[in-house]
Scaffold this motif. Structure first.
Motif, PDB file in Angstrom:
ATOM      1  N   ARG A 123       0.831  -1.217   0.000  1.00 44.00           N
ATOM      2  CA  ARG A 123       0.000   0.000   0.000  1.00 44.00           C
ATOM      3  C   ARG A 123       0.861   1.260   0.000  1.00 44.00           C
ATOM      4  NH1 ARG A 123      -4.379  -0.401   4.699  1.00 44.00           N
ATOM      5  NH2 ARG A 123      -2.450  -0.334   5.918  1.00 44.00           N
ATOM      6  N   GLY A 124       2.186   1.058   0.215  1.00 36.49           N
ATOM      7  CA  GLY A 124       3.093   2.195   0.175  1.00 36.49           C
ATOM      8  C   GLY A 124       3.155   3.010   1.442  1.00 36.49           C
ATOM      9  N   ASP A 125       2.681   2.482   2.566  1.00 38.88           N
ATOM     10  CA  ASP A 125       2.636   3.289   3.785  1.00 38.88           C
ATOM     11  C   ASP A 125       3.771   2.994   4.759  1.00 38.88           C
ATOM     12  OD1 ASP A 125      -0.147   1.506   5.414  1.00 38.88           O
ATOM     13  OD2 ASP A 125       1.589   0.806   4.288  1.00 38.88           O
ATOM     14  N   TRP A 126       4.634   2.023   4.438  1.00 41.61           N
ATOM     15  CA  TRP A 126       5.829   1.814   5.259  1.00 41.61           C
ATOM     16  C   TRP A 126       6.863   1.024   4.465  1.00 41.61           C
ATOM     17  CZ3 TRP A 126       6.862  -3.293   5.707  1.00 41.61           C
ATOM     18  CH2 TRP A 126       5.803  -4.193   5.739  1.00 41.61           C
ATOM     19  N   ASP A 127       8.108   1.213   4.841  1.00 37.74           N
ATOM     20  CA  ASP A 127       9.166   0.376   4.305  1.00 37.74           C
ATOM     21  C   ASP A 127      10.374   0.440   5.224  1.00 37.74           C
ATOM     22  OD1 ASP A 127      11.436   1.982   2.077  1.00 37.74           O
ATOM     23  OD2 ASP A 127      10.036   2.996   3.422  1.00 37.74           O
ATOM     24  N   PHE A 128      11.193  -0.581   5.154  1.00 43.81           N
ATOM     25  CA  PHE A 128      12.385  -0.690   5.991  1.00 43.81           C
ATOM     26  C   PHE A 128      13.551  -1.181   5.133  1.00 43.81           C
ATOM     27  CE2 PHE A 128      10.348   0.020  10.021  1.00 43.81           C
ATOM     28  CZ  PHE A 128       9.050  -0.410   9.829  1.00 43.81           C
TER      29      PHE A 128
END
Length: 115
Positions: free
Chosen positions: A99-104
Protein backbone atom coordinates in the motif's frame (compact mmCIF):
# COMPACT_ATOMS: atom_id res chain seq x y z
CA UNK A 1 11.12 -4.32 11.72
CA UNK A 2 14.78 -5.25 11.26
CA UNK A 3 16.42 -6.67 8.15
CA UNK A 4 19.63 -8.67 8.33
CA UNK A 5 21.42 -9.20 5.05
CA UNK A 6 24.23 -11.67 4.45
CA UNK A 7 26.04 -13.50 1.68
CA UNK A 8 28.10 -10.79 0.06
CA UNK A 9 31.70 -11.32 -0.89
CA UNK A 10 34.30 -11.18 -3.65
CA UNK A 11 34.15 -13.33 -6.77
CA UNK A 12 35.65 -13.45 -10.23
CA UNK A 13 33.59 -12.44 -13.22
CA UNK A 14 31.32 -15.27 -14.26
CA UNK A 15 30.98 -16.49 -10.70
CA UNK A 16 27.92 -16.74 -8.48
CA UNK A 17 26.79 -15.51 -5.09
CA UNK A 18 23.59 -15.84 -3.12
CA UNK A 19 22.40 -13.05 -0.86
CA UNK A 20 19.95 -13.59 1.97
CA UNK A 21 17.92 -11.12 3.97
CA UNK A 22 15.82 -12.06 6.98
CA UNK A 23 13.14 -9.75 8.33
CA UNK A 24 12.21 -9.79 11.99
CA UNK A 25 9.68 -7.90 14.03
CA UNK A 26 6.05 -7.08 13.49
CA UNK A 27 5.20 -7.33 9.82
CA UNK A 28 1.59 -6.81 8.92
CA UNK A 29 -0.28 -6.73 5.68
CA UNK A 30 0.72 -7.45 2.12
CA UNK A 31 4.32 -6.61 1.43
CA UNK A 32 7.09 -6.95 -1.08
CA UNK A 33 10.73 -7.74 -0.42
CA UNK A 34 13.42 -6.61 -2.76
CA UNK A 35 17.04 -5.83 -3.45
CA UNK A 36 18.66 -2.57 -4.46
CA UNK A 37 22.31 -1.72 -5.01
CA UNK A 38 24.57 1.26 -4.89
CA UNK A 39 27.90 1.41 -6.66
CA UNK A 40 30.57 3.95 -5.67
CA UNK A 41 29.67 7.40 -6.96
CA UNK A 42 26.26 6.28 -8.17
CA UNK A 43 22.72 6.47 -6.90
CA UNK A 44 20.99 3.48 -5.37
CA UNK A 45 19.19 1.48 -8.05
CA UNK A 46 16.52 -1.17 -8.19
CA UNK A 47 17.64 -4.76 -8.73
CA UNK A 48 14.69 -7.08 -8.07
CA UNK A 49 11.50 -7.34 -6.05
CA UNK A 50 8.99 -10.04 -5.16
CA UNK A 51 5.71 -10.40 -3.33
CA UNK A 52 6.06 -14.15 -3.45
CA UNK A 53 3.55 -14.46 -6.27
CA UNK A 54 5.14 -11.83 -8.50
CA UNK A 55 8.73 -10.90 -9.32
CA UNK A 56 10.27 -8.06 -11.26
CA UNK A 57 13.86 -7.42 -12.31
CA UNK A 58 15.98 -4.59 -13.58
CA UNK A 59 16.87 -5.10 -17.23
CA UNK A 60 20.56 -5.24 -16.32
CA UNK A 61 20.12 -8.41 -14.26
CA UNK A 62 17.34 -10.26 -16.12
CA UNK A 63 18.34 -13.80 -16.95
CA UNK A 64 21.26 -13.73 -14.50
CA UNK A 65 19.68 -13.00 -11.11
CA UNK A 66 16.78 -14.82 -9.46
CA UNK A 67 14.85 -13.49 -6.48
CA UNK A 68 12.93 -15.84 -4.23
CA UNK A 69 11.16 -15.63 -0.92
CA UNK A 70 10.41 -17.93 1.99
CA UNK A 71 7.32 -16.43 3.58
CA UNK A 72 7.47 -18.74 6.57
CA UNK A 73 10.91 -17.36 7.41
CA UNK A 74 10.28 -13.79 6.17
CA UNK A 75 13.46 -14.20 4.17
CA UNK A 76 14.28 -13.07 0.66
CA UNK A 77 17.12 -14.47 -1.43
CA UNK A 78 18.97 -13.19 -4.47
CA UNK A 79 20.75 -15.83 -6.52
CA UNK A 80 23.29 -14.01 -8.69
CA UNK A 81 24.88 -15.90 -11.58
CA UNK A 82 27.20 -14.85 -14.38
CA UNK A 83 28.37 -11.93 -12.30
CA UNK A 84 30.04 -9.01 -14.05
CA UNK A 85 32.40 -6.33 -12.71
CA UNK A 86 29.57 -3.82 -13.16
CA UNK A 87 27.55 -5.74 -10.57
CA UNK A 88 30.01 -4.54 -7.94
CA UNK A 89 28.06 -2.56 -5.35
CA UNK A 90 26.65 -2.55 -1.86
CA UNK A 91 23.41 -4.53 -2.01
CA UNK A 92 20.55 -3.48 0.24
CA UNK A 93 17.41 -5.42 1.03
CA UNK A 94 14.08 -3.73 1.53
CA UNK A 95 10.64 -4.69 2.74
CA UNK A 96 7.71 -2.46 1.89
CA UNK A 97 3.97 -2.44 2.26
CA UNK A 98 2.21 -2.91 -1.06
CA UNK A 99 0.00 0.00 0.00
CA UNK A 100 3.09 2.19 0.18
CA UNK A 101 2.64 3.29 3.78
CA UNK A 102 5.83 1.81 5.26
CA UNK A 103 9.17 0.38 4.31
CA UNK A 104 12.38 -0.69 5.99
CA UNK A 105 15.98 -1.14 4.81
CA UNK A 106 18.72 -3.56 5.73
CA UNK A 107 22.30 -2.56 6.45
CA UNK A 108 23.79 -3.54 3.09
CA UNK A 109 26.23 -6.20 2.05
CA UNK A 110 29.21 -5.67 -0.26
CA UNK A 111 29.49 -7.59 -3.53
CA UNK A 112 32.75 -7.23 -5.44
CA UNK A 113 33.25 -8.79 -8.87
CA UNK A 114 36.71 -8.67 -10.37
CA UNK A 115 37.70 -9.37 -13.95
Amino acid sequence: VQLQASGGGSVLAGGSLTLSCAASGSISGMNAMGWYRQAPGKQREFVAITTGDFASYADSVKGRFTISRDNAKNTVYLQMNSLKPEDTAVYYCNIASTRGDWDFWGQGTQVTVSS
